[in-house]
Design a protein around this motif. Structure first.
Motif: not given
Ligand SMILES: C[S@@+](CC[C@H](N)C(=O)[O-])C[C@H]1O[C@@H](n2cnc3c(N)ncnc32)[C@H](O)[C@@H]1O
Ligand SMILES: [Zn+2]
Length: 373
Positions: A187-188, A191-192, A200-202, A217, A226, A229, A274
């Motif tokens: 996830l880290s 998301i980056r 933002a990829a939630v 996501l 972003a 998050l 994350y």
């Protein structure tokens, strides 16, 4: 050979004598991923309820097309892509066989995502191993939802640490909560990657099952979202002596010199990982409602989604058996164990990572005292 999954019947290559399905040069089909696909279909149904404008779905690594065909049967406007011409032919045949519209294209996922005139609402990445080589193209080109499977669990969880550092540009550590370490490393990195596109990829649903991690996501194309998050990235400082861990949300790590609980100095720091919620409980509950009795893994899917929906939102779970071994105590039933934490005033739930996994806001010392004789 013919296989039924959910509402569809598809052809897949038969297993040759002595060979596992999916092995060799045949088009890939893995029956043990049925749970993953059942949850995918239920998640797509739930997502269509949440975002009624989401209608186009790209199965970017389609193989037999089983996932895309099932998404088409759920009402999505589906495109199956694969680099293998035999896979594309099979995916096309499987769409037709079920009387479903949909396209099958022989394209590299990255090239197709960047070239395609269609901006897909939902993009599904289901590669061999790591999804990272496809993440930029997915986040740069998907409109609404990116679904990702990763099967390279050893690099993700720190068992193959150098490989994990290279692939995920973060430091994983091998701990007793390795499935969650792997998910949070994945996830880290995702998301980056999305943040590079001011998106933002939630995570609205994630699970680790057997040998893969799967996450859904939802995209929010605002730079401020972003930024919010990214504030959930940070570090876990883990004591190898007493299993205490602390979590630190910051851009840089400030590892303690010694463990606050036992004074030991065998501390591992992992990150940036994350540290935020891996699922939206309301969405997980809604997905659970879309699991149908006709799904081959319905019972397991419901159990999994119930646990994910109820799971306490704290990073890094504990394992009762590992703690009991540490304290030379016999293990007890999980319900009894979790109840004793609650009776002592802590929040506690089971965690979906294993039958003996749990989450709590108690420290390791507090857990020991609350669950002792
Ligand atoms: C794990 S299988 C997909 C399984 C399938 N989604 C399912 O649920 O059964 C991975 C597939 O990705 C395809 N593939 C590998 N590299 C690719 C690329 N660069 N672009 C598109 N497909 C690719 C392979 O040919 C293979 O069929
Ligand atoms: Zn310690």
């Amino acid at each position: 050979m013919d296989v039924c999954e959910g509402d569809v019947e598809i052809s897949v290559p038969g297993a040759r004598d002595g060979a596992a399905e999916g092995a060799g040069d045949d088009v890939f089909y893995n029956p043990t991923q049925e749970l993953n696909r059942d949850v995918t279909v239920a998640a797509l149904d739930a997502y269509a309820e949440r975002e009624p404008r989401a209608s186009t779905y790209l199965d970017a690594m389609a193989a037999s097309g089983i996932r895309g065909v099932r998404a088409a049967a759920a009402g999505f406007d589906v495109t199956c892509a694969d680099v293998d011409p035999e896979a594309v032919a099979l995916a096309r045949e499987n769409l037709e066989r079920n009387g479903l519209d949909g396209a099958a294209v022989e394209r590299d996922a990255n090239a197709f995502l960047h070239d395609s005139e269609t901006v897909f609402d939902v993009v599904d990445l289901d590669p061999f191993g790591t999804p990272i080589p496809f993440a930029d193209a997915a986040f740069a080109n998907a409109r609404s939802l990116v679904c990702v499977t990763a099967t390279d669990t050893a690099p993700l969880c720190g068992a193959h640490q150098r490989s994990g550092i290279r692939t995920y540009t973060t430091l994983p550590q091998n701990t007793e909560y390795h499935p969650e370490m792997g998910l949070r490393v994945l996830l880290s990195a995702l998301i980056r990657t999305a943040a590079r596109y001011d998106t933002a990829a939630v995570p609205i649903l994630s699970h680790v099952t057997r040998h893969y991690a799967r996450t859904y996501l939802q995209l929010d194309a605002r730079a401020t979202s972003a930024d919010d998050l990214l504030a959930d990235l940070g570090y876990v400082h883990h004591c190898e002596d007493c299993l205490r861990r602390t979590h630190e949300r910051d851009l840089i790590a400030h590892p303690p010199d010694a463990c606050d609980a036992c004074g030991g100095d065998r501390l591992l720091t992992a990150g940036p990982i994350y540290l935020g919620p891996i699922a939206d409980p309301a969405f997980a509950r809604s997905v659970r409602e879309y699991v149908t009795d006709g799904m081959g893994e319905a019972a397991r899917a419901r159990r999994l989604l119930d646990t994910v929906a109820a799971e306490l939102d704290t990073p890094t779970h504990y394992d009762q058996h590992r703690l009991c071994k540490q304290w030379s105590r016999p293990a007890v039933g999980m319900d009894e164990f979790v109840d004793s934490l609650r009776d002592a005033g802590f929040s506690a739930t089971r965690a979906h990572y294993s039958g003996t996994a749990f989450k709590t806001d108690a420290t390791v010392t507090e857990i020991r005292d609350a669950t002792g004789e």
